[in-house]
Design a protein around this motif. Structure first.
Motif, PDB file in Angstrom:
ATOM      1  N   ILE A 246       0.873  -1.171   0.000  1.00  0.00           N
ATOM      2  CA  ILE A 246       0.000   0.000   0.000  1.00  0.00           C
ATOM      3  C   ILE A 246       0.909   1.218   0.000  1.00  0.00           C
TER       4      ILE A 246
ATOM      5  N   THR B 180      -1.716  -0.785  -6.999  1.00  0.00           N
ATOM      6  CA  THR B 180      -1.401  -0.612  -5.585  1.00  0.00           C
ATOM      7  C   THR B 180      -2.434   0.289  -4.915  1.00  0.00           C
ATOM      8  N   PRO B 181      -3.095  -0.169  -3.853  1.00  0.00           N
ATOM      9  CA  PRO B 181      -4.027   0.686  -3.112  1.00  0.00           C
ATOM     10  C   PRO B 181      -3.304   1.907  -2.531  1.00  0.00           C
TER      11      PRO B 181
ATOM     12  N   ILE C  40      -8.626  -0.556   3.861  1.00  0.00           N
ATOM     13  CA  ILE C  40      -8.166  -1.189   2.623  1.00  0.00           C
ATOM     14  C   ILE C  40      -8.095  -2.696   2.792  1.00  0.00           C
TER      15      ILE C  40
END
Length: 153
Positions: A9, A74-75, A147
């Motif tokens: 993340i 990618t968050p 997330i």
């Protein structure tokens, strides 16, 4: 996007957050960006993620990081700081994230709705997966947990 597909993340912080600990301690406290980096790294590890904490005063650099996150799936946890209120370029980049179902959680250390009138409008909130405000650094932990939970569903 599934939890098993994500190992990283990125936490993206906008302008003036490099001045944490010095800038308006009555609003932001005495913790520094290094303290935030350490906390986010630890919280991420507890959730099974590598967390990359970045900060820039450059709108172009922040936008490039968002483009990279889209390309790498990618968050993002993002504190756009002052860019929140007027950066349509950042909003356009953020829309690319959520358009491909990558979680993007907007975070603010303070509560913009309780501050000056110009801070009450966000060009990012309507695009973000969710928004967390006014929780200090703890808001970043909540965003990382959010997330993780989103990816589990």
């Amino acid at each position: 996007m599934k939890r098993s597909e994500v190992t990283k993340i990125v936490v993206v912080n906008g302008p003036n957050l490099g001045r944490l600990g010095v800038r308006e301690p009555e609003i932001y406290g005495s913790d520094t960006l290094d303290n935030l980096r350490t906390a986010c790294t630890q919280w991420g590890e507890e959730l099974g993620f590598k967390v990359d904490v970045r900060q820039s005063d450059s709108e172009a650099e922040v936008i490039q990081w968002i483009h990279q996150a889209v390309d790498e799936k990618t968050p993002i946890v993002m504190n756009p700081a002052a860019f929140t209120h007027y950066s349509y370029g950042l909003a356009d980049a953020a829309a690319q994230v959520t358009d491909v179902d990558i979680p993007l959680i907007e975070v603010h250390i303070s509560n913009p709705a309780a501050r000056e009138s110009f801070r009450k409008h966000s060009v990012i909130s309507p695009i973000a997966t969710g928004t967390i405000t006014g929780m200090g650094f703890y808001g970043y932990k909540l965003a990382l947990e959010a997330i993780s939970n989103i990816l589990e569903d």
